[in-house]
Design a protein around this motif. Structure first.
Motif, mmCIF file in Angstrom:
data_model
loop_
_atom_site.group_PDB
_atom_site.id
_atom_site.type_symbol
_atom_site.label_atom_id
_atom_site.label_comp_id
_atom_site.label_asym_id
_atom_site.label_seq_id
_atom_site.Cartn_x
_atom_site.Cartn_y
_atom_site.Cartn_z
ATOM 1 N N GLY A 113 0.710 -1.141 -0.157
ATOM 2 C CA GLY A 113 0.171 0.027 -0.097
ATOM 3 C C GLY A 113 0.743 1.238 -0.012
ATOM 4 O O GLY A 113 0.310 2.280 0.085
ATOM 5 N N ARG A 114 2.226 1.269 -0.225
ATOM 6 C CA ARG A 114 2.869 2.373 -0.423
ATOM 7 C C ARG A 114 3.009 2.894 -1.690
ATOM 8 O O ARG A 114 3.950 2.715 -2.408
ATOM 9 C CB ARG A 114 4.358 1.934 0.202
ATOM 10 N N LEU A 115 1.786 3.385 -2.229
ATOM 11 C CA LEU A 115 1.642 3.792 -3.575
ATOM 12 C C LEU A 115 2.458 5.211 -3.861
ATOM 13 O O LEU A 115 2.895 5.021 -5.030
ATOM 14 C CB LEU A 115 0.381 4.146 -3.652
ATOM 15 N N ALA A 116 2.794 6.008 -3.229
ATOM 16 C CA ALA A 116 3.601 7.210 -3.584
ATOM 17 C C ALA A 116 5.015 6.676 -3.599
ATOM 18 O O ALA A 116 5.481 7.196 -4.667
ATOM 19 C CB ALA A 116 3.449 8.234 -2.456
ATOM 20 N N GLU A 117 5.714 5.733 -2.952
ATOM 21 C CA GLU A 117 7.025 5.245 -3.108
ATOM 22 C C GLU A 117 6.900 4.787 -4.617
ATOM 23 O O GLU A 117 8.043 4.851 -5.214
ATOM 24 C CB GLU A 117 7.295 4.743 -1.854
ATOM 25 N N ALA A 118 6.087 3.771 -4.757
ATOM 26 C CA ALA A 118 6.111 2.935 -5.957
ATOM 27 C C ALA A 118 6.049 3.860 -7.036
ATOM 28 O O ALA A 118 6.685 3.723 -8.212
ATOM 29 C CB ALA A 118 4.854 1.932 -5.836
ATOM 30 N N ILE A 119 5.232 4.966 -7.074
ATOM 31 C CA ILE A 119 4.982 5.950 -8.386
ATOM 32 C C ILE A 119 6.355 6.526 -8.328
ATOM 33 O O ILE A 119 6.671 6.715 -9.779
ATOM 34 C CB ILE A 119 4.033 6.780 -7.958
ATOM 35 N N GLU A 120 6.947 6.784 -7.437
ATOM 36 C CA GLU A 120 8.331 7.656 -7.550
ATOM 37 C C GLU A 120 9.294 6.905 -8.354
ATOM 38 O O GLU A 120 10.035 7.222 -8.996
ATOM 39 C CB GLU A 120 8.742 8.219 -6.211
ATOM 40 N N LEU A 121 9.352 5.383 -7.823
ATOM 41 C CA LEU A 121 10.326 4.342 -8.182
ATOM 42 C C LEU A 121 9.978 4.230 -9.783
ATOM 43 O O LEU A 121 10.908 4.134 -10.647
ATOM 44 C CB LEU A 121 10.263 3.312 -7.538
ATOM 45 N N VAL A 122 8.642 4.264 -10.336
ATOM 46 C CA VAL A 122 8.340 3.865 -11.633
ATOM 47 C C VAL A 122 8.795 5.186 -12.400
ATOM 48 O O VAL A 122 9.310 4.977 -13.564
ATOM 49 C CB VAL A 122 6.631 3.749 -11.489
ATOM 50 N N LYS A 123 8.673 6.263 -11.981
ATOM 51 C CA LYS A 123 8.893 7.418 -12.478
ATOM 52 C C LYS A 123 10.387 7.589 -12.611
ATOM 53 O O LYS A 123 10.901 8.086 -13.854
ATOM 54 C CB LYS A 123 8.460 8.572 -11.852
ATOM 55 N N GLN A 124 11.251 7.256 -11.628
ATOM 56 C CA GLN A 124 12.732 7.140 -11.918
ATOM 57 C C GLN A 124 13.248 6.428 -12.955
ATOM 58 O O GLN A 124 14.145 6.441 -13.709
ATOM 59 C CB GLN A 124 13.096 6.738 -10.452
ATOM 60 N N ALA A 125 12.482 4.970 -12.937
ATOM 61 C CA ALA A 125 12.855 3.824 -13.967
ATOM 62 C C ALA A 125 12.515 4.679 -15.313
ATOM 63 O O ALA A 125 13.539 4.397 -16.376
ATOM 64 C CB ALA A 125 11.914 2.792 -13.683
ATOM 65 N N ALA A 126 11.438 5.065 -15.542
ATOM 66 C CA ALA A 126 10.984 5.768 -16.854
ATOM 67 C C ALA A 126 12.053 6.735 -17.281
ATOM 68 O O ALA A 126 12.442 6.890 -18.390
ATOM 69 C CB ALA A 126 9.456 6.078 -16.705
ATOM 70 N N SER A 127 12.590 7.470 -16.327
ATOM 71 C CA SER A 127 13.451 8.272 -16.765
ATOM 72 C C SER A 127 14.820 7.898 -16.970
ATOM 73 O O SER A 127 15.211 8.374 -18.105
ATOM 74 C CB SER A 127 13.594 9.431 -15.268
ATOM 75 N N TRP A 128 15.237 6.816 -16.362
ATOM 76 C CA TRP A 128 16.627 6.323 -16.689
ATOM 77 C C TRP A 128 16.278 5.533 -18.012
ATOM 78 O O TRP A 128 17.244 5.479 -18.830
ATOM 79 C CB TRP A 128 16.776 5.365 -15.614
ATOM 80 N N ASN A 129 15.123 4.942 -18.375
ATOM 81 C CA ASN A 129 14.861 4.282 -19.620
ATOM 82 C C ASN A 129 14.717 5.326 -20.692
ATOM 83 O O ASN A 129 14.129 4.881 -21.891
ATOM 84 C CB ASN A 129 14.157 3.061 -19.474
#
Length: 320
Positions: free
Chosen positions: A271-287
């Motif tokens: 249920g830690r959605l904010a952290e998950a979204i932040e990581l998803v955005k970081q991964a998208a930025s790297w890729n």
């Protein structure tokens, strides 16, 4: 893309960074995982004959290992018995044809625990080390698995790797066979789950369809670690020195809470959605890939019946 092609095209710089970070703990676990093969390796030994040589211990020179007097003092058919002496001299007439059990031994090398802990003629004690190691693995997998589900993949990896390092260093200072066995058990319980934790973390960033790719990426450092085990054993020629060199690098994993990204899938399940979204955005930025807004919206407001589907949508978007 969808299916396997989508996941294959999803390999990018973010996943490569993750693989590089996971390479260190996996390499170390490759070295630690079978260390008992070398640290408890078979060692040549023979009976100590006090009538003919000064003291027991490790003998390295060929002349001392196979002296002339061994022809009449030691039988050819056993390593655990010697000819009974009838005097305190070392002459051919000083021994008869009867044999007695040896109470002390000399060893050809001291690089394993066999010579140091006096395990001559007790092969079961040497092989018991491997058995204890395997028992530790059976204990470790469910224990670290629970830790991984409760506190995260990264936490399990750090605890397992550092735990093996701490116990491994302590093992190098053990002074008895019993203490060594206990240290072997505790080290395995602590460290045997490094690879499973790393594999799960890699899979959860690549996707289940990329199991073969994850196995390949992590299998390389695992094999390299096993090879470095034998090389280090050759260079050190001492099991204590081997342990004191091999285990301290695991303390580098203490930096991983700041370097290694947590599994976004695990964050979603907690249920830690904010952290998950932040990581998803970081991964998208790297890729260098965009994340569709509808995927983020589904992530923020998941429906009870399609929670897993929402997770798959955001990861497919990330790796597309």
């Amino acid at each position: 893309m969808a299916g396997e092609e989508a996941w294959w095209s999803g390999w990018g710089r973010w996943q490569a960074r993750l693989a590089l970070l996971l390479g260190l703990p996996v390499l170390l676990t490759g070295a630690y995982g079978t260390n008992y093969v070398f640290l408890a390796a078979p060692t040549e030994y023979r009976c100590y004959v006090p009538e003919c040589e000064p003291k027991p211990g490790v003998i390295r020179s060929p002349e001392e290992w196979s002296p002339e007097w061994s022809q009449w003092a030691l039988p050819n058919d056993t390593q655990c018995r010697r000819r009974a002496p009838n005097s305190h001299t070392c002459l051919p007439t000083s021994f008869d044809n009867n044999t007695i059990a040896c109470d002390q031994f000399v060893y050809q090398q001291g690089s394993s625990i066999v010579g140091e802990f006096g395990l001559a003629c007790e092969e079961w004690k040497r092989t018991l080390v491997g058995t204890v190691h395997n028992v530790g693995m059976l204990i470790s997998l469910p224990l670290i698995g629970w830790l991984s589900d409760r506190y995260g993949r990264r936490a399990a990896l750090v605890v397992s790797g550092c735990g093996a390092g701490i116990v491994g260093v302590c093992k190098s200072f053990t002074s008895s066979y019993g203490a060594y066995l206990l240290a072997e058990l505790l080290e395995t319980v602590a460290g045997a789950s490094v690879y499973p934790a790393a594999f799960v973390l890699m899979i959860e960033w690549l996707g289940v369809e990329q199991r073969i790719l994850a196995s390949l990426v992590l299998g390389l450092p695992l094999s390299l670690g096993a090879a470095s085990l034998s090389l280090l054993d050759y260079l050190t020629d001492s099991w204590r020195l081997w342990a004191r060199i091999a285990y301290p690098p695991s303390f580098l994993l203490l930096l991983y809470p700041w370097l290694l990204p947590e599994s976004a899938r695990w964050l979603l399940t907690r249920g830690r959605l904010a952290e998950a979204i932040e990581l998803v955005k970081q991964a998208a930025s790297w890729n260098k890939l965009p994340v569709p807004e509808e995927s983020l919206e589904q992530l923020l407001h998941p429906q009870k019946n399609d929670k897993i589907e929402a997770e798959e949508t955001v990861f497919t978007a990330l790796c597309k």
